[in-house]
Write a protein that holds these residues in place. Structure first.
Motif, mmCIF file in Angstrom:
data_model
loop_
_atom_site.group_PDB
_atom_site.id
_atom_site.type_symbol
_atom_site.label_atom_id
_atom_site.label_comp_id
_atom_site.label_asym_id
_atom_site.label_seq_id
_atom_site.Cartn_x
_atom_site.Cartn_y
_atom_site.Cartn_z
ATOM 1 N N TYR A 45 0.799 -1.235 0.000
ATOM 2 C CA TYR A 45 0.000 0.000 0.000
ATOM 3 C C TYR A 45 0.823 1.273 0.000
ATOM 4 N N SER A 46 2.140 1.188 0.141
ATOM 5 C CA SER A 46 2.948 2.391 0.321
ATOM 6 C C SER A 46 4.342 2.169 -0.241
ATOM 7 N N THR A 47 5.021 3.274 -0.500
ATOM 8 C CA THR A 47 6.431 3.219 -0.886
ATOM 9 C C THR A 47 7.356 3.423 0.312
ATOM 10 N N ARG A 48 6.809 3.754 1.459
ATOM 11 C CA ARG A 48 7.590 4.116 2.626
ATOM 12 C C ARG A 48 7.922 2.882 3.482
ATOM 13 N N PRO A 49 8.924 2.975 4.358
ATOM 14 C CA PRO A 49 9.404 1.789 5.075
ATOM 15 C C PRO A 49 8.533 1.376 6.261
ATOM 16 N N ARG A 50 7.494 0.631 5.979
ATOM 17 C CA ARG A 50 6.729 -0.084 6.988
ATOM 18 C C ARG A 50 7.064 -1.565 6.870
ATOM 19 N N GLY A 51 6.726 -2.350 7.910
ATOM 20 C CA GLY A 51 7.126 -3.746 7.927
ATOM 21 C C GLY A 51 6.656 -4.526 6.718
ATOM 22 N N GLY A 52 5.378 -4.352 6.337
ATOM 23 C CA GLY A 52 4.852 -5.080 5.193
ATOM 24 C C GLY A 52 5.503 -4.671 3.885
ATOM 25 N N VAL A 53 5.898 -3.404 3.775
ATOM 26 C CA VAL A 53 6.566 -2.917 2.576
ATOM 27 C C VAL A 53 7.975 -3.497 2.491
ATOM 28 N N VAL A 54 8.691 -3.492 3.617
ATOM 29 C CA VAL A 54 10.025 -4.107 3.662
ATOM 30 C C VAL A 54 9.947 -5.579 3.256
ATOM 31 N N HIS A 55 8.957 -6.281 3.792
ATOM 32 C CA HIS A 55 8.742 -7.690 3.459
ATOM 33 C C HIS A 55 8.501 -7.852 1.959
#
Length: 390
Positions: free
Chosen positions: A8-18
């Motif tokens: 859902y995002s380009t920013r560093p959240r856990g799901g994005v990192v994953h």
């Protein structure tokens, strides 16, 4: 296989990192991987460079100042769905990593990183639909899979996270980077992921203040909160946190979003990392700290005991968190066990497990096609009355 991973995002959240780490590891296995996301804040790329073998689709998403959280969630789903729908037939696997991208991509499979409870109606509906309607589910821990089974009678497949242990071990050896953080912050306890209820930020603040007050050796200690971005409206919680910090008279530094090369030395220079979330799916930030040789104090949750065993210290209340922090600061544990645990969790291993899962799903689909409900016939997020089952 041609695989679409959605977040859902380009920013560093856990799901994005994953999502990014899994995409790169799958591409390294020879798969054709495309990552779809919403380009908020004018972003056209992710917070870090992505391997050239991975194709990135950042769908423009304009900011609207007067929009409520619920309205933003509904619009996020609609915008991502409209863009992805034009290309979804190009993919053998459609795999969403959060409730927003799952609602946008249905029919799809979905990773449920953790379960949450939302009071915003649109978020509650998003959460429920993204658990119930995917045709297959992955969880990153058995504890979360058990919660899904207990709450919905579903049986997800468990595939643990990986961690870039080498990167965080290198952070420990980055003397210049560590020195820069040390000169800026002094001696500090670190928490990652923003100030929000699920992260237990107020509990950590109380514990930190109690630790400073109880032991003169820790009166120069700073609490540092690094990184994090959320779509959710936690302004009241953040205001309460800031007000309480002023009442307690303790130094707190909030770094905001960090550059990719800043994070490993920031973690490595911390005297301890605190992960006192009230809910977690795996605890990736704690594993990164262990890879850097940094002691961890974690909330005593079944999922964290499952993942970390005896490699971290556990605590349940602010008083216990203060005591646990004091112990690891005064007598740091041998980092060897934590480093070994981090080295065991590789993204290559996670990618192999995901590819095998995808192949099973495709084989099942070929022999007995999975029902493909269309988005037009499914209840909309705006009108759905679903709430999370407890």
């Amino acid at each position: 296989m041609r695989i679409a991973l959605l977040t859902y995002s380009t920013r560093p959240r856990g799901g994005v990192v994953h999502t990014l780490a899994l995409a790169e590891a799958l591409a390294a296995l020879g798969e054709d991987v495309h990552v779809w996301t919403l380009g908020r804040h004018g972003d056209t790329a992710f917070f870090r460079p992505v391997a050239p073998a991975v194709t990135v689709h950042a769908v423009p998403f304009e900011a609207r100042e007067e929009e409520t959280v619920g309205e933003r969630i509904v619009r996020s789903i609609d915008v991502l769905r409209a863009a992805f729908a034009r290309r979804r037939d190009h993919y053998d696997i459609v795999h969403a990593q959060d409730c927003i991208s799952a609602n946008a991509a249905l029919p799809c499979l979905r990773t449920i990183h953790h379960l949450d409870h939302f009071t915003t109606p649109q978020l509650a509906a998003c959460h429920e639909k993204a658990v119930v309607e995917p045709y297959a589910r992955i969880c990153v821990s058995q504890s979360v899979a058990d919660e899904v089974s207990a709450g919905w009678g579903l049986t997800p497949t468990v595939i643990p996270n990986g961690v870039d242990a080498t990167r965080f071990a290198a952070g420990a050896a980055d003397e210049a980077g560590r020195k820069a953080w040390r000169e800026r912050l002094g001696s500090y306890v670190l928490a990652l992921g923003g100030i929000e209820p699920r992260k237990g930020s107020l509990d950590l603040l109380e514990a930190y203040a109690a630790l400073r007050a109880s032991d003169p050796r820790h009166q120069d200690l700073t609490l540092v909160l690094g990184g994090g971005e959320t779509l959710f409206d936690y302004r009241d919680y953040r205001a309460a946190f800031d007000a309480r910090a002023r009442e307690l008279g303790v130094p707190v530094v909030v770094t905001g979003v960090l550059a990719e090369d800043e994070l490993p030395p920031l973690v490595a220079e911390a005297r301890a990392l605190a992960m006192v979330s009230t809910k977690e799916g795996f605890g990736l930030a704690a594993l990164e700290a262990l890879a850097a040789g940094v002691p961890v104090v974690a909330r005593d949750l079944p999922v964290l005991r499952e993942v970390f065993g005896e490699t971290v210290a556990y605590a349940a209340t602010p008083a216990e968190i203060a005591l646990a922090l004091g112990k690891v600061l005064d007598t740091p544990p041998d980092p060897a066990a934590g480093r070994d645990l981090a080295a065991h969790h590789t993204w290559a291993r996670a990618a192999v497990a995901h590819r095998a899962f995808y192949e099973r799903i495709r084989a099942q689909d070929a022999s007995a096609p999975i029902p493909r409900t269309t988005m037009t016939s499914a209840p909309s997020i705006a009108s759905s009355g679903h709430t999370q089952r407890r």
